[in-house]
Design a protein around this motif. Sequence first.
Motif, PDB file in Angstrom:
ATOM      1  N   LYS A  86       0.850  -1.181   0.000  1.00  0.00           N
ATOM      2  CA  LYS A  86       0.000   0.000   0.000  1.00  0.00           C
ATOM      3  C   LYS A  86       0.889   1.235   0.000  1.00  0.00           C
ATOM      4  O   LYS A  86       2.018   1.204   0.512  1.00  0.00           O
ATOM      5  N   LEU A  87       0.379   2.345  -0.557  1.00  0.00           N
ATOM      6  CA  LEU A  87       1.182   3.541  -0.750  1.00  0.00           C
ATOM      7  C   LEU A  87       0.610   4.753  -0.019  1.00  0.00           C
ATOM      8  O   LEU A  87      -0.604   4.857   0.175  1.00  0.00           O
ATOM      9  N   SER A  88       1.499   5.660   0.320  1.00  0.00           N
ATOM     10  CA  SER A  88       1.130   6.986   0.808  1.00  0.00           C
ATOM     11  C   SER A  88       1.657   7.996  -0.198  1.00  0.00           C
ATOM     12  O   SER A  88       2.834   7.958  -0.584  1.00  0.00           O
ATOM     13  N   MET A  89       0.806   8.902  -0.624  1.00  0.00           N
ATOM     14  CA  MET A  89       1.125   9.844  -1.692  1.00  0.00           C
ATOM     15  C   MET A  89       2.124  10.906  -1.246  1.00  0.00           C
ATOM     16  O   MET A  89       2.045  11.426  -0.134  1.00  0.00           O
ATOM     17  N   ILE A  90       3.065  11.252  -2.126  1.00  0.00           N
ATOM     18  CA  ILE A  90       3.967  12.395  -1.934  1.00  0.00           C
ATOM     19  C   ILE A  90       3.648  13.416  -3.011  1.00  0.00           C
ATOM     20  O   ILE A  90       3.829  13.160  -4.203  1.00  0.00           O
ATOM     21  N   GLY A  91       3.166  14.583  -2.615  1.00  0.00           N
ATOM     22  CA  GLY A  91       2.774  15.609  -3.570  1.00  0.00           C
ATOM     23  C   GLY A  91       1.312  15.454  -3.954  1.00  0.00           C
ATOM     24  O   GLY A  91       0.614  14.533  -3.500  1.00  0.00           O
ATOM     25  N   GLY A  92       0.841  16.368  -4.810  1.00  0.00           N
ATOM     26  CA  GLY A  92      -0.567  16.397  -5.159  1.00  0.00           C
ATOM     27  C   GLY A  92      -0.851  15.849  -6.541  1.00  0.00           C
ATOM     28  O   GLY A  92      -0.577  16.501  -7.549  1.00  0.00           O
ATOM     29  N   PHE A  93      -1.391  14.630  -6.620  1.00  0.00           N
ATOM     30  CA  PHE A  93      -1.782  14.039  -7.900  1.00  0.00           C
ATOM     31  C   PHE A  93      -2.994  13.147  -7.659  1.00  0.00           C
ATOM     32  O   PHE A  93      -3.502  13.043  -6.544  1.00  0.00           O
ATOM     33  N   ARG A  94      -3.481  12.526  -8.698  1.00  0.00           N
ATOM     34  CA  ARG A  94      -4.611  11.609  -8.587  1.00  0.00           C
ATOM     35  C   ARG A  94      -4.122  10.192  -8.846  1.00  0.00           C
ATOM     36  O   ARG A  94      -3.328   9.956  -9.745  1.00  0.00           O
ATOM     37  N   TRP A  95      -4.637   9.248  -8.059  1.00  0.00           N
ATOM     38  CA  TRP A  95      -4.159   7.873  -8.176  1.00  0.00           C
ATOM     39  C   TRP A  95      -4.371   7.305  -9.572  1.00  0.00           C
ATOM     40  O   TRP A  95      -3.581   6.489 -10.049  1.00  0.00           O
ATOM     41  N   ASN A  96      -5.444   7.724 -10.254  1.00  0.00           N
ATOM     42  CA  ASN A  96      -5.674   7.180 -11.595  1.00  0.00           C
ATOM     43  C   ASN A  96      -4.605   7.603 -12.582  1.00  0.00           C
ATOM     44  O   ASN A  96      -4.427   6.981 -13.626  1.00  0.00           O
ATOM     45  N   HIS A  97      -3.834   8.657 -12.254  1.00  0.00           N
ATOM     46  CA  HIS A  97      -2.764   9.113 -13.139  1.00  0.00           C
ATOM     47  C   HIS A  97      -1.504   8.236 -13.038  1.00  0.00           C
ATOM     48  O   HIS A  97      -0.598   8.380 -13.861  1.00  0.00           O
ATOM     49  N   VAL A  98      -1.443   7.369 -12.033  1.00  0.00           N
ATOM     50  CA  VAL A  98      -0.289   6.468 -11.925  1.00  0.00           C
ATOM     51  C   VAL A  98      -0.701   5.002 -12.016  1.00  0.00           C
ATOM     52  O   VAL A  98       0.146   4.106 -11.942  1.00  0.00           O
TER      53      VAL A  98
END
Length: 348
Positions: A86-98
């Motif tokens: 499981k991941l914790s996001m760094i910075g502001g993006f949307r999960w569907n973009h990765v």
Amino acid sequence: MNESKEVVNLIKELVSIPSPSGNTDKVITYVDEFFKGLGLETRRNRKGGLLVTVEGENKDRHRFLTAHVDTLGAMVKEIKPDGRLKLSMIGGFRWNHVEGEYCQIQTAEGKVYSGTILMHQTSVHVYKEAGDAKRDEKNIEVRIDERVSNEEEVRSLGISVGDFVSFDPRVEITESGFVKSRHLDDKASVALLMEVVKTIKNEGTTLPHTTHFLISNNEEIGYGGNSNIPAETEEYLAVDMGAIGDGQATDEYTVSICAKDSSGPYHYELRKHLEQLAIKHEIEFKTDIYPFYGSDASAAIRAGFDVKHALIGPGIDASHAFERTHETSLVHTGQLIYQYLKSEMTNN
């Protein structure tokens, strides 16, 4: 300053070095060695950023330019019982973009493992809701390219909570002049500053004002360039991406000059100075407003620094996702940086 091929080559090198916010030493070292190769003195700040100073004729009124090498990324939040991460996001993006992106997991010991970022419910042959399940931190996970099927086997690789995860940049240069890659925000601007400084050094040009260049490393989390600003600094120019989308003037072929972002208006006189330089030197530009945006310059203002602040940069399509720009935007941005550095400071 019109060395587009050199800038593009620098961009390819920079985006290929993983550097999510918090783990930027390798890319900072690369930039540091570049500037040292030009005969410039450099120093690291305690946050890990790189400061380079070019002495000018006026040593009392300084300029300060910044671009950032830190990128979006993630961190291991949890090792699941089935061996996925499981991941914790760094910075502001949307999960569907990765979703579907290749990635690297770097352990505390420096080992690197490859993987793929997927939805838990990816297989349409198993999960009826594969297309409808929410793309969020609960469902997004990393499939590691190792023979692991449980938490213990993952931990035996040295992978643990807190390890950094970086995204494959997938950099590609097209024959039509487009540069496609993740992390053009803001490594395209870093490459431009590197090439402009190289041009100035090779020409033997003495700048009218002592100028500092900060390659910051925490911009994506909000505080990359709000320290290490010398007291003599009067003008602060952030070089960062121009945002493209519905209602935006910015495009992929010109330099974008920001009039206002979510922090408020940028310094009016300094912005006009940049626009006038562009007109005088036939540099194609667009003045624009970025509604959901903040920069190192706005962070410095929020931190209380008494400077005139401005923001320019190449136009980047699909920011914080599958980014793209064109070499003409890089050329115009580099030319404006170059002409700005050679110009006298505004007086208002």
